[in-house]
Design a protein around this motif. Sequence first.
Motif, PDB file in Angstrom:
ATOM      1  N   UNK A  65       0.855  -1.185   0.000  1.00 42.11           N
ATOM      2  CA  UNK A  65       0.000   0.000   0.000  1.00 42.11           C
ATOM      3  C   UNK A  65       0.889   1.232   0.000  1.00 42.11           C
ATOM      4  N   UNK A  66       0.697   2.090  -0.979  1.00 43.14           N
ATOM      5  CA  UNK A  66       1.467   3.330  -1.066  1.00 43.14           C
ATOM      6  C   UNK A  66       0.628   4.477  -0.530  1.00 43.14           C
ATOM      7  N   UNK A  67       1.165   5.225   0.422  1.00 43.07           N
ATOM      8  CA  UNK A  67       0.499   6.400   0.980  1.00 43.07           C
ATOM      9  C   UNK A  67       1.333   7.613   0.570  1.00 43.07           C
ATOM     10  N   UNK A  68       0.887   8.299  -0.463  1.00 42.08           N
ATOM     11  CA  UNK A  68       1.659   9.411  -1.004  1.00 42.08           C
ATOM     12  C   UNK A  68       1.665  10.616  -0.061  1.00 42.08           C
ATOM     13  N   UNK A  69       0.596  10.819   0.702  1.00 45.38           N
ATOM     14  CA  UNK A  69       0.548  11.936   1.651  1.00 45.38           C
ATOM     15  C   UNK A  69       1.562  11.749   2.770  1.00 45.38           C
ATOM     16  N   UNK A  70       1.653  10.533   3.279  1.00 45.00           N
ATOM     17  CA  UNK A  70       2.581  10.228   4.375  1.00 45.00           C
ATOM     18  C   UNK A  70       3.971   9.834   3.870  1.00 45.00           C
ATOM     19  N   UNK A  71       4.126   9.685   2.559  1.00 46.70           N
ATOM     20  CA  UNK A  71       5.392   9.296   1.923  1.00 46.70           C
ATOM     21  C   UNK A  71       5.918   7.981   2.497  1.00 46.70           C
ATOM     22  N   UNK A  73       5.454   3.409   2.082  1.00 43.05           N
ATOM     23  CA  UNK A  73       4.894   2.225   1.444  1.00 43.05           C
ATOM     24  C   UNK A  73       4.921   1.112   2.493  1.00 43.05           C
ATOM     25  N   UNK A  74       3.772   0.444   2.652  1.00 47.18           N
ATOM     26  CA  UNK A  74       3.676  -0.667   3.590  1.00 47.18           C
ATOM     27  C   UNK A  74       3.606  -1.955   2.782  1.00 47.18           C
ATOM     28  N   UNK A  75       4.553  -2.848   3.030  1.00 44.76           N
ATOM     29  CA  UNK A  75       4.620  -4.142   2.354  1.00 44.76           C
ATOM     30  C   UNK A  75       4.005  -5.185   3.284  1.00 44.76           C
ATOM     31  N   UNK A  76       3.101  -6.017   2.756  1.00 41.49           N
ATOM     32  CA  UNK A  76       2.334  -6.941   3.578  1.00 41.49           C
ATOM     33  C   UNK A  76       2.613  -8.397   3.240  1.00 41.49           C
ATOM     34  N   UNK A  77       2.712  -9.222   4.293  1.00 43.44           N
ATOM     35  CA  UNK A  77       2.875 -10.663   4.138  1.00 43.44           C
ATOM     36  C   UNK A  77       1.549 -11.373   4.321  1.00 43.44           C
ATOM     37  N   UNK A  78       1.512 -12.653   4.026  1.00 43.13           N
ATOM     38  CA  UNK A  78       0.258 -13.414   4.058  1.00 43.13           C
ATOM     39  C   UNK A  78      -0.246 -13.715   5.464  1.00 43.13           C
ATOM     40  N   UNK A  79       0.613 -13.602   6.476  1.00 41.20           N
ATOM     41  CA  UNK A  79       0.212 -13.902   7.843  1.00 41.20           C
ATOM     42  C   UNK A  79       0.081 -12.641   8.700  1.00 41.20           C
ATOM     43  N   UNK A  80      -0.129 -11.498   8.053  1.00 43.20           N
ATOM     44  CA  UNK A  80      -0.296 -10.242   8.781  1.00 43.20           C
ATOM     45  C   UNK A  80       0.994  -9.486   9.048  1.00 43.20           C
ATOM     46  N   UNK A  81       2.113  -9.995   8.564  1.00 41.33           N
ATOM     47  CA  UNK A  81       3.377  -9.299   8.738  1.00 41.33           C
ATOM     48  C   UNK A  81       3.382  -8.025   7.885  1.00 41.33           C
ATOM     49  N   UNK A  82       4.200  -7.070   8.300  1.00 46.59           N
ATOM     50  CA  UNK A  82       4.318  -5.860   7.484  1.00 46.59           C
ATOM     51  C   UNK A  82       5.662  -5.197   7.718  1.00 46.59           C
ATOM     52  N   UNK A  83       6.042  -4.421   6.739  1.00 48.30           N
ATOM     53  CA  UNK A  83       7.251  -3.601   6.824  1.00 48.30           C
ATOM     54  C   UNK A  83       6.909  -2.269   6.181  1.00 48.30           C
ATOM     55  N   UNK A  84       7.248  -1.162   6.862  1.00 48.36           N
ATOM     56  CA  UNK A  84       6.960   0.172   6.354  1.00 48.36           C
ATOM     57  C   UNK A  84       8.264   0.841   5.936  1.00 48.36           C
ATOM     58  N   UNK A  85       8.300   1.300   4.711  1.00 48.43           N
ATOM     59  CA  UNK A  85       9.452   2.022   4.166  1.00 48.43           C
ATOM     60  C   UNK A  85       9.026   3.475   3.977  1.00 48.43           C
ATOM     61  N   UNK A  86       9.658   4.376   4.727  1.00 45.94           N
ATOM     62  CA  UNK A  86       9.346   5.800   4.616  1.00 45.94           C
ATOM     63  C   UNK A  86      10.285   6.446   3.594  1.00 45.94           C
ATOM     64  N   UNK A  87       9.777   7.456   2.916  1.00 47.23           N
ATOM     65  CA  UNK A  87      10.560   8.160   1.908  1.00 47.23           C
ATOM     66  C   UNK A  87      10.609   9.648   2.247  1.00 47.23           C
ATOM     67  N   UNK A  88      11.772  10.269   2.067  1.00 46.69           N
ATOM     68  CA  UNK A  88      11.888  11.702   2.385  1.00 46.69           C
ATOM     69  C   UNK A  88      11.121  12.559   1.381  1.00 46.69           C
ATOM     70  N   UNK A  89      10.776  13.746   1.825  1.00 47.32           N
ATOM     71  CA  UNK A  89      10.119  14.688   0.932  1.00 47.32           C
ATOM     72  C   UNK A  89      11.100  15.125  -0.145  1.00 47.32           C
ATOM     73  N   UNK A  90      10.576  15.382  -1.324  1.00 50.86           N
ATOM     74  CA  UNK A  90      11.395  15.842  -2.440  1.00 50.86           C
ATOM     75  C   UNK A  90      10.902  17.226  -2.842  1.00 50.86           C
ATOM     76  N   UNK A  91      11.829  18.154  -2.888  1.00 50.40           N
ATOM     77  CA  UNK A  91      11.467  19.503  -3.314  1.00 50.40           C
ATOM     78  C   UNK A  91      11.901  19.705  -4.755  1.00 50.40           C
ATOM     79  N   UNK A  92      11.016  20.231  -5.556  1.00 47.04           N
ATOM     80  CA  UNK A  92      11.315  20.486  -6.963  1.00 47.04           C
ATOM     81  C   UNK A  92      11.532  21.988  -7.110  1.00 47.04           C
ATOM     82  N   UNK A  93      12.677  22.347  -7.613  1.00 49.13           N
ATOM     83  CA  UNK A  93      13.013  23.774  -7.759  1.00 49.13           C
ATOM     84  C   UNK A  93      12.808  24.227  -9.165  1.00 49.13           C
TER      85      UNK A  93
END
Length: 93
Positions: A65-71, A73-93
């Motif tokens: 599941x990708x949450x663009x507002x919170x930056x 992505x939550x990766x899910x396993x079949x037994x309810x496991x999960x791992x959350x990867x956070x991404x830094x904000x990117x500024x476009x100049x």
Amino acid sequence: MNAIELVQGAMKKAEKIRPKVGGFHEVPVFDQEALIKALRADQAGQTTFPEFLSATWEAGVISYEADFSERKVTYLGSQGESYVEAYPAVEIH
């Protein structure tokens, strides 16, 4: 041929072509270390998207599941496991 006979025929055909090991629906065990390795390889540009998806599947990820507002992505396993990867904000100049 009626519906029951069609389904029975399809099941018999599936039994004949079923892999000898693992069956059709074997999901790998969730492996957070393997997932992180796949993420880092992808982030370094070392894999294609199909290769990344394959590596995440092998790490036991069945969906994400990708949450663009919170930056994040939550990766899910079949037994309810999960791992959350956070991404830094990117500024476009």
